[in-house]
Design a protein around this motif. Structure first.
Motif, PDB file in Angstrom:
ATOM      1  N   LEU A  11     -36.698  29.714  -7.424  1.00  0.00           N
ATOM      2  CA  LEU A  11     -36.510  28.414  -6.947  1.00  0.00           C
ATOM      3  C   LEU A  11     -37.975  27.911  -6.547  1.00  0.00           C
ATOM      4  CD1 LEU A  11     -34.706  26.131  -5.850  1.00  0.00           C
ATOM      5  CD2 LEU A  11     -34.410  27.729  -3.674  1.00  0.00           C
ATOM      6  N   ILE A  15     -39.655  24.540  -8.006  1.00  0.00           N
ATOM      7  CA  ILE A  15     -40.236  23.457  -6.870  1.00  0.00           C
ATOM      8  C   ILE A  15     -41.730  23.273  -7.225  1.00  0.00           C
ATOM      9  CG2 ILE A  15     -40.715  22.808  -4.546  1.00  0.00           C
ATOM     10  CD1 ILE A  15     -37.824  24.008  -3.853  1.00  0.00           C
ATOM     11  N   LEU A  53     -28.442  24.884  -5.908  1.00  0.00           N
ATOM     12  CA  LEU A  53     -29.806  24.703  -5.450  1.00  0.00           C
ATOM     13  C   LEU A  53     -30.836  24.112  -6.757  1.00  0.00           C
ATOM     14  CD1 LEU A  53     -30.114  28.323  -3.957  1.00  0.00           C
ATOM     15  CD2 LEU A  53     -29.749  26.060  -2.800  1.00  0.00           C
ATOM     16  N   LEU A  54     -30.468  23.852  -7.944  1.00  0.00           N
ATOM     17  CA  LEU A  54     -30.937  23.147  -8.805  1.00  0.00           C
ATOM     18  C   LEU A  54     -29.929  22.038  -9.628  1.00  0.00           C
ATOM     19  CD1 LEU A  54     -32.694  25.951 -10.803  1.00  0.00           C
ATOM     20  CD2 LEU A  54     -33.666  24.626  -8.925  1.00  0.00           C
ATOM     21  N   PRO A  65     -35.101  20.680  -8.624  1.00  0.00           N
ATOM     22  CA  PRO A  65     -34.317  21.206  -7.292  1.00  0.00           C
ATOM     23  C   PRO A  65     -33.538  20.039  -6.829  1.00  0.00           C
ATOM     24  CG  PRO A  65     -36.736  20.528  -7.242  1.00  0.00           C
ATOM     25  CD  PRO A  65     -36.601  20.713  -8.444  1.00  0.00           C
ATOM     26  N   SER A  66     -32.241  20.498  -6.250  1.00  0.00           N
ATOM     27  CA  SER A  66     -31.671  19.648  -5.596  1.00  0.00           C
ATOM     28  C   SER A  66     -32.129  19.386  -4.015  1.00  0.00           C
ATOM     29  CB  SER A  66     -30.140  20.337  -5.513  1.00  0.00           C
ATOM     30  OG  SER A  66     -30.158  21.320  -4.644  1.00  0.00           O
ATOM     31  N   GLY A  69     -31.638  22.736  -2.271  1.00  0.00           N
ATOM     32  CA  GLY A  69     -32.803  23.645  -2.809  1.00  0.00           C
ATOM     33  C   GLY A  69     -34.133  23.472  -2.035  1.00  0.00           C
ATOM     34  N   TYR A  70     -34.465  22.260  -2.040  1.00  0.00           N
ATOM     35  CA  TYR A  70     -35.500  21.817  -1.262  1.00  0.00           C
ATOM     36  C   TYR A  70     -35.390  22.227   0.425  1.00  0.00           C
ATOM     37  CZ  TYR A  70     -38.591  18.967  -4.170  1.00  0.00           C
ATOM     38  OH  TYR A  70     -39.702  18.776  -5.024  1.00  0.00           O
ATOM     39  N   TYR A  73     -35.920  26.003   0.433  1.00  0.00           N
ATOM     40  CA  TYR A  73     -37.264  26.060   0.365  1.00  0.00           C
ATOM     41  C   TYR A  73     -38.208  25.902   1.706  1.00  0.00           C
ATOM     42  CZ  TYR A  73     -42.310  25.044  -1.079  1.00  0.00           C
ATOM     43  OH  TYR A  73     -43.800  25.099  -1.444  1.00  0.00           O
ATOM     44  N   ARG A 312     -40.622  15.044  -3.946  1.00  0.00           N
ATOM     45  CA  ARG A 312     -41.295  16.007  -4.490  1.00  0.00           C
ATOM     46  C   ARG A 312     -42.850  15.968  -3.810  1.00  0.00           C
ATOM     47  NH1 ARG A 312     -44.152  13.949  -8.826  1.00  0.00           N
ATOM     48  NH2 ARG A 312     -43.780  12.051  -9.391  1.00  0.00           N
TER      49      ARG A 312
END
Length: 341
Positions: A11, A15, A53-54, A65-66, A69-70, A73, A312
């Motif tokens: 992950l 990212i 998460l993706l 990344p969803s 997911g971010y 992170y 991002r």
């Protein structure tokens, strides 16, 4: 499904690659970074996809990344990168200003942040509730105009020209200054309301008509001080990101309203707050990230610097930079206000 160490590494790699390229990430790129087989990475990416998460955009073979997911992170996986001596020196040099004007300082800070990050950047100060009028002056400008000057207890100075429909004599000017000092000095900004100023005008007797435009100017200046200082820069930077191109007009319209941007500061909690995607309360920012860092100035006053950009972002680098930047700005503003006391 368990989030084990390898899934976390995959992950993180997705990212980091997506942040750099802005394109869906394939297993081959990730496997090269991690030195494991593409098949292993594909399996882990499929598991991360099933965990939410993706994401898979359209029919692309790559993954993104969803927002979930971010968030994982940011909260658990990201390792911030400390500023280099050169980067610290760059910030210090920016604020190496003799006798800075606070408004100009905030404008320059917003411009510098926008240039460094490629985002829209804003800076703001929020005065404490207990700010009072320390000094008020009514100064002659022309025969039918005066300058209203207000100095607040937090060091902020505001002025404006007030036009009159009658010629001003030295005697009238002296009366106005005595009256303004007696009724406004040591009053809190909150006390200087329209109702209070109307009562002040009535109590002046025969001077009510001629005092009204001046008291109206006083009210406007007190409102400006109570709202704090604000600067925004780099809105056009957002047009360079493809994520913003379909919604550019709506986002720029949102940023054009000072109240909208300040609401982002009011919602921020703690030292640094990162709000991504649909965590934002404004629908126009559902595809954006907002990063806000707060700092203290003096006497209960606070300030904030913030960025608005695509989700991002290189948060590992951006957050330490933003925090050092805000601390340096806060220290310089505190020194400036102390000198004005």
């Amino acid at each position: 499904m368990q989030m084990d160490d390898r899934k976390m590494r995959v992950l993180t790699a997705v990212i980091e690659v997506y942040t750099h390229t802005g394109e869906p990430v394939g297993s081959k790129l990730v496997s090269e970074q991690m030195d494991v087989s593409s098949a292993t990475v594909r399996n882990e990416m499929a598991a991360l996809f099933n965990m939410g998460l993706l994401e898979q955009p359209h029919t692309s073979a790559g993954r993104l990344p969803s927002y979930t997911g971010y968030r994982l992170y940011l909260d658990q996986l990201m390792q911030t990168l400390p500023l280099t001596p050169k980067e610290r020196g760059g910030v210090d040099a920016l604020f190496n200003v003799r006798d800075p004007d606070p408004d100009k300082l905030l404008e320059d800070a917003a411009q510098a942040l926008a240039q460094f990050t490629g985002c829209a950047a804003f800076t703001a100060t929020m005065p404490p509730e207990a700010v009072t009028v320390k000094q008020v002056g009514i100064l002659p400008s022309r025969s039918k105009a005066v300058v209203i000057l207000i100095i607040a207890s937090n060091g902020v100075v505001k002025s404006r020209v007030c036009r009159l429909d009658f010629a001003l004599t030295p005697e009238l000017l002296e009366i106005y200054n005595r009256f303004a000092t007696a009724t406004l000095v040591d009053k809190s900004l909150g006390e200087i309301s329209k109702i209070y100023l109307n009562s002040v005008a009535v109590s002046s007797g025969g001077y009510a008509r001629v005092l009204t435009p001046i008291l109206s100017g006083v009210y406007d200046l007190c409102q400006e001080i109570s709202q704090g200082q604000f600067a925004l820069s780099g809105e056009a930077n957002l047009l360079s990101y493809k994520e913003f191109q379909p919604i550019a007009y709506e986002v720029l319209e949102f940023l054009g309203d000072r109240k909208n941007v300040l609401s982002l500061v009011q919602k921020a909690q703690g030292r640094t707050t990162v709000t991504i995607g649909r965590e934002n309360s404004h629908p126009v920012l559902y595809d954006s990230a907002v990063v806000v860092t707060r700092y203290r100035i003096a006497g209960g006053a606070t300030g904030a610097v913030g960025l608005i950009g695509p989700v991002r972002q290189n948060y590992a680098k951006m957050i330490p930079y933003l925090e050092y930047f805000s601390d340096t700005l806060g220290s310089l503003l505190a020194e400036t206000y102390d000198e004005q006391q």
